[in-house]
Design a protein around this motif. Structure first.
Motif, PDB file in Angstrom:
ATOM      1  N   ASN A   1       1.576  19.643  53.151  1.00  0.00           N
ATOM      2  CA  ASN A   1       2.233  18.542  53.612  1.00  0.00           C
ATOM      3  C   ASN A   1       2.448  17.419  52.525  1.00  0.00           C
ATOM      4  OD1 ASN A   1      -1.012  17.812  53.734  1.00  0.00           O
ATOM      5  ND2 ASN A   1      -0.036  15.856  54.361  1.00  0.00           N
TER       6      ASN A   1
ATOM      7  N   SER B   1      10.310  18.105  51.412  1.00  0.00           N
ATOM      8  CA  SER B   1       8.963  18.758  51.327  1.00  0.00           C
ATOM      9  C   SER B   1       8.740  19.728  49.845  1.00  0.00           C
ATOM     10  CB  SER B   1       8.587  19.736  52.566  1.00  0.00           C
ATOM     11  OG  SER B   1       7.619  20.311  52.375  1.00  0.00           O
TER      12      SER B   1
ATOM     13  N   ASP C   1       2.843  11.186  51.282  1.00  0.00           N
ATOM     14  CA  ASP C   1       2.066  11.665  52.601  1.00  0.00           C
ATOM     15  C   ASP C   1       1.072  12.023  52.269  1.00  0.00           C
ATOM     16  OD1 ASP C   1       4.948  10.794  53.214  1.00  0.00           O
ATOM     17  OD2 ASP C   1       5.702  12.832  53.216  1.00  0.00           O
TER      18      ASP C   1
ATOM     19  N   GLY D   1       3.692   9.541  58.599  1.00  0.00           N
ATOM     20  CA  GLY D   1       4.374   9.023  57.402  1.00  0.00           C
ATOM     21  C   GLY D   1       5.255   9.982  56.744  1.00  0.00           C
ATOM     22  N   SER D   2       5.573  11.102  57.259  1.00  0.00           N
ATOM     23  CA  SER D   2       6.524  12.081  56.935  1.00  0.00           C
ATOM     24  C   SER D   2       8.027  11.383  57.365  1.00  0.00           C
ATOM     25  CB  SER D   2       6.384  13.508  57.461  1.00  0.00           C
ATOM     26  OG  SER D   2       5.310  13.944  56.954  1.00  0.00           O
ATOM     27  N   ARG D   3       8.954  11.293  56.300  1.00  0.00           N
ATOM     28  CA  ARG D   3      10.159  10.723  56.469  1.00  0.00           C
ATOM     29  C   ARG D   3      11.066  11.865  57.223  1.00  0.00           C
ATOM     30  NH1 ARG D   3      12.428   5.684  56.598  1.00  0.00           N
ATOM     31  NH2 ARG D   3      11.531   4.529  54.780  1.00  0.00           N
TER      32      ARG D   3
ATOM     33  N   GLN E   1      -2.619  12.140  53.639  1.00  0.00           N
ATOM     34  CA  GLN E   1      -3.286  11.622  54.866  1.00  0.00           C
ATOM     35  C   GLN E   1      -4.701  11.246  54.343  1.00  0.00           C
ATOM     36  OE1 GLN E   1      -1.362  11.698  57.730  1.00  0.00           O
ATOM     37  NE2 GLN E   1       0.083  12.486  56.319  1.00  0.00           N
TER      38      GLN E   1
ATOM     39  N   PHE F   1      -1.217   6.284  55.797  1.00  0.00           N
ATOM     40  CA  PHE F   1      -1.151   7.520  54.649  1.00  0.00           C
ATOM     41  C   PHE F   1      -1.158   6.796  53.401  1.00  0.00           C
ATOM     42  CE2 PHE F   1       3.174   6.591  55.971  1.00  0.00           C
ATOM     43  CZ  PHE F   1       3.835   6.630  54.712  1.00  0.00           C
TER      44      PHE F   1
END
Length: 832
Positions: free
Chosen positions: A684, A84, A507, A193-195, A509, A658
């Protein structure tokens, strides 16, 4: 007799020792350090993981995974981790970090190294953040400052120096920030979609067989897209990675040792040639072949043993510096200890390789006739030639056995030996052709000094062969390493066109997409990519369910295909990094029939599918039937977004997705301004500055290159010692020539010029051939290993060629001082 003769030739025999000392030192130091590294990894395996074993997944545990966790007694600790952007309100700057939310007293082995020490546990109670020490220094932060992760601002309660599960290299790309587990939800970063990685840590009961536990539980977790890692398995994988680096460095050290042995063979050849008359006299007095042979064999073996002792001691001292050299690549502190195996190996190598490479010239003593006292025998006896061939075969067999012991792979060992033989063969062939060409096409019209220097290249006791081998192999190694680094950087270099992005936003959105695009355009930057990404998993392949394929022990489908979460996109055309190899790319389609998709060649190969085969994907709960319509070759080395699976337009537009948005910033200030704006509005979104990543890649490659060049430099140093030894060994031949030239009226300045020209020829030819060979090998590496174009740099020609030539010239002239300073009476009265 061996002792008496050895004392008389002490100085010359000492140079034999010096030829192999560095090679043995290099091999012993790396072998010893590799053994220490393996021991340290085994001893510190629990501290490296922080637990006895863990279960990890890229998604929250489902009901089945949770049941397995509960059956193991429940996790003693847990962690959620992801990449992040972090913002620093104090300076307004931002940086990509790896966030680790920790709960449950992790780590259970080892510790979080922090300043102050109390912050390692206090951050949980204070709901604060532990921030990587490099980040603290880079942005001028101190304890009490703030860091903003997502929607939440945390006080910095301590500086983080190291933590289980983090490495120096990964931290240089995305430095670690540790937060309390319970505070992660409030950041708002756990989005589509976040790893995200979910880790559950366990302390095993005493007597638990971790290997058996892994074999029983891991297959159950694999079926649920999770995984189990034990500290022993993890340390074994890490050991193999470092062991591979050690093998590579060992081969470079072995080349230095081989180079020294070539120097031994050459020096012994000249030394024994001068002793043949003495051997003939011994035979006239009744000495047997065996006695005269053993006299000099004992000398060489003794010198080899002494060289092995010195090289081993030097190697053990050298390994003390390795933790400092490799500290950026090691996730722990290496405790150096001494083991007996490298010491024995160093001694055996000293004796064994000295004798092996000296055997060929030593065999000439076996076939010396007593009549040698009365006449000069110019030609080598047939029996001696046959014996030399047998010795050469023995040397090749030894090289194969030793390299196989280092590599543990027959094919790699054969390849290494073949490469060495070809390289040495080419250099030796060039030396022979050069000497014959100079002799045959001798420039009689040249001046005296130039002609005399050329004659030195093919006269009796010349140094051409051994010096070209030493100089050529050293130049070849260093140039190849330099060119290889160029190839790696070329694959990572950003293209200079206007359509090549250097800022990528991950990521994004769907409801943020328009606002992000507007921010880019407002700053006058181009919108290069706006790529939709949809996550999905494989449901069935050619009509067979994935779970059935997993249970089939005879299936040849790669397991990662069955467990992988594919990130796919849709578009109507190929991109520059793709080449269509089979089928036709479908730009648009409808969902009425099976959807034609495009697969990368590696996915098609690992999934065992061809054109026309059917695949069913689980697109977040919706099953979608597809058919393989085309197969692409993808250049994964290019710094742009590439996809394994590409859908046509008209299918996935309404699926949950995303976006990845990219642009090109003209300079660092514009890039920093855009990143601050994006992080402030959309916490994000992760922003990748490809220029920063490229700088990190260059830095890592520079460090690796430095370590490898450090080992390759042993070859150059060995070459220098071989050069000194060759000059010293033929010193008396040079003195005789010097006396004759002086008698004819030559001055010291003229003799010095003759020597300078000779070493200039050798330096230019040796380094030039070495660099040309490295060009060929680098081209082969680029085509067959890296699969990329190779554009050679001029730096080896501009720096390495003149640098090594100047080095050879300096060493040669320095060692020729004895020739210039020797009075004529020293030869005339035979007082030498």
């Amino acid at each position: 007799m061996a002792l008496r003769d050895g004392k008389a030739s002490g100085k010359r025999l000492l140079l034999f020792i010096a030829s192999i000392v560095l090679g043995i030192a290099a091999v012993v130091s790396i072998q010893s350090f590799s053994g220490n590294l393996e021991e340290n990894i085994a001893l510190q395996s629990k501290e490296l993981m922080g637990a006895d074993y863990r279960i990890d997944s890229n998604q929250p545990p489902n009901e089945r995974v949770q049941a397995i966790i509960d059956s193991l007694g429940g996790a003693n600790g847990k962690e959620v981790s992801f990449a992040s952007m972090a913002a620093f309100p104090k300076s307004g700057a931002s940086k990509l970090v790896r966030v680790r939310g920790i709960a449950g007293g992790f780590p259970f082995y080892g510790e979080l190294e922090t300043l102050p020490k109390t912050a390692a546990t206090g951050y949980q109670k204070d709901r604060g953040a532990l921030v990587d020490a490099t980040v603290m220094l880079q942005f001028g932060l101190k304890r009490g400052d703030s860091i903003k992760i997502g929607n939440t601002t945390f006080p910095i309660t301590g500086t983080l120096y190291s933590a289980p599960g983090s490495t120096a290299i990964s931290s240089s790309v995305a430095p670690t920030v540790i937060l309390p587990y319970g505070m992660i939800e409030g950041t708002g970063l756990l989005q589509l979609g976040s790893r995200i990685g979910y880790n559950f840590y366990f302390i095993a009961d005493s007597g638990t067989d971790l290997k058996q536990l892994d074999e029983e539980v891991d297959p159950l977790l694999d079926a649920q897209n999770a995984d189990m890692d034990t500290h022993t398995a993890t340390s074994a994988r890490m050991g193999r990675r470092f062991n591979n680096v050690g093998k590579f460095l060992n081969l470079i050290a072995f080349i230095a040792l081989l180079l020294g042995c070539v120097g031994i063979a050459s020096s012994v050849h000249i030394y024994i040639k001068e002793k043949l008359r003495a051997v003939a006299v011994l035979k006239c007095l009744g000495a047997s072949r065996k006695q005269s042979f053993l006299i000099y064999l004992i000398q060489i073996a003794g010198m080899g043993l002494l060289g092995g002792i010195i090289g081993t001691v030097l190697g053990l001292l050298l390994q003390q510096s390795f933790p400092l050299i490799l500290q950026d690549f090691l996730p722990f502190e290496v405790i150096i200890s001494f083991s007996i195996q490298p010491i024995i190996m160093g001694l055996l190598l000293g004796v064994g390789m000295s004798v092996l490479f000296a055997l060929s010239p030593l065999l000439s003593t076996w076939y010396v006739s007593p009549l040698q006292v009365l006449r000069i025998q110019e030609k080598t006896p047939i029996q001696s030639k046959r014996a030399s061939i047998v010795v050469m075969i023995g040397i090749v067999i030894f090289m194969f056995c030793f390299s196989f012991w280092l590599l543990g792979n027959v094919r790699y060992a054969l390849g290494f030996v073949l490469g060495i033989v070809v390289t040495f063969g080419i250099l030796a062939g060039v030396a022979l052709l050069f000497m014959r060409a100079v002799k045959k096409f001798f420039p009689t019209s040249w001046g005296f000094l130039a002609r005399q220097s050329l004659m030195n290249l093919f006269r009796p006791n010349n140094q051409t062969m051994v010096l070209l081998l030493a100089i050529g192999v050293g130049s070849f190694l260093i140039s190849t390493l330099y060119f290889t680094k160029d190839i790696l950087l070329e694959k990572a270099t950003l293209e200079g066109s206007e359509r090549s992005p250097n800022i990528i936003m991950l990521d994004v959105q769907t409801d943020q997409k328009e606002a992000v695009v507007q921010d880019i355009l407002t700053k006058g930057l181009p919108l290069i990519d706006n790529i939709p990404i949809i996550t999905m998993r494989m449901h069935s392949i050619k009509g067979r369910l994935v779970n059935d394929i997993r249970a089939d022990t005879l299936s040849r489908i790669n397991q990662w295909i069955l467990n992988h979460e594919f990130r796919t996109t849709y578009r109507d055309s190929l991109i520059p990094s793709e080449v269509l190899t089979e089928g036709e790319f479908t730009p648009t389609a409808s969902s009425n029939n099976a959807i034609p998709i495009s697969l990368s060649d590696n996915v098609a190969r690992d999934a065992q599918v061809v054109l026309g085969d059917t695949l069913v994907f689980n697109v977040q709960g919706v099953l979608m039937e597809t058919i393989v319509g085309s197969i692409r070759s993808v250049d994964w080395g290019r710094m742009q977004l590439n996809f394994s699976v590409v859908f046509p337009k008209g299918i996935l537009e309404n699926a949950p997705q995303f976006h990845v948005v990219s642009t090109k910033a003209p300079n660092e200030s514009v890039s920093a301004s855009l990143q601050r704006e994006i992080v402030r509005k959309f916490p994000n979104v992760s922003v990748l500055d490809l220029r920063q990543i490229l700088t990190l890649v260059e830095g890592i490659l520079d460090k690796i290159s430095w370590v490898v060049n450090f080992m390759a430099f042993f070859s150059i140093l060995t070459g220098i010692i071989v050069l000194i030894g060759s000059v010293r060994t033929s010193k008396y031949q040079r003195i005789r020539e010097s006396v004759l030239l002086r008698t004819l009226g030559a001055k010291s300045r003229q003799i010095l010029k003759i020597s300078a020209l000779e070493y200039l020829y050798l330096g230019l030819l040796g380094s030039g051939i070495g660099i040309l060979l490295s060009l060929i090998s680098s081209q082969l590496l680029a085509v067959f290993v890296f699969q990329t174009a190779f554009v050679p740099s001029w730096i080896p020609f501009v720096l390495i060629l003149p640098g090594i030539t100047a080095l050879v010239l300096t060493i040669g002239l320095f060692n020729s001082r004895g020739v210039l300073n020797s009075p004529p009476l020293e030869v005339l009265r035979k007082e030498s």
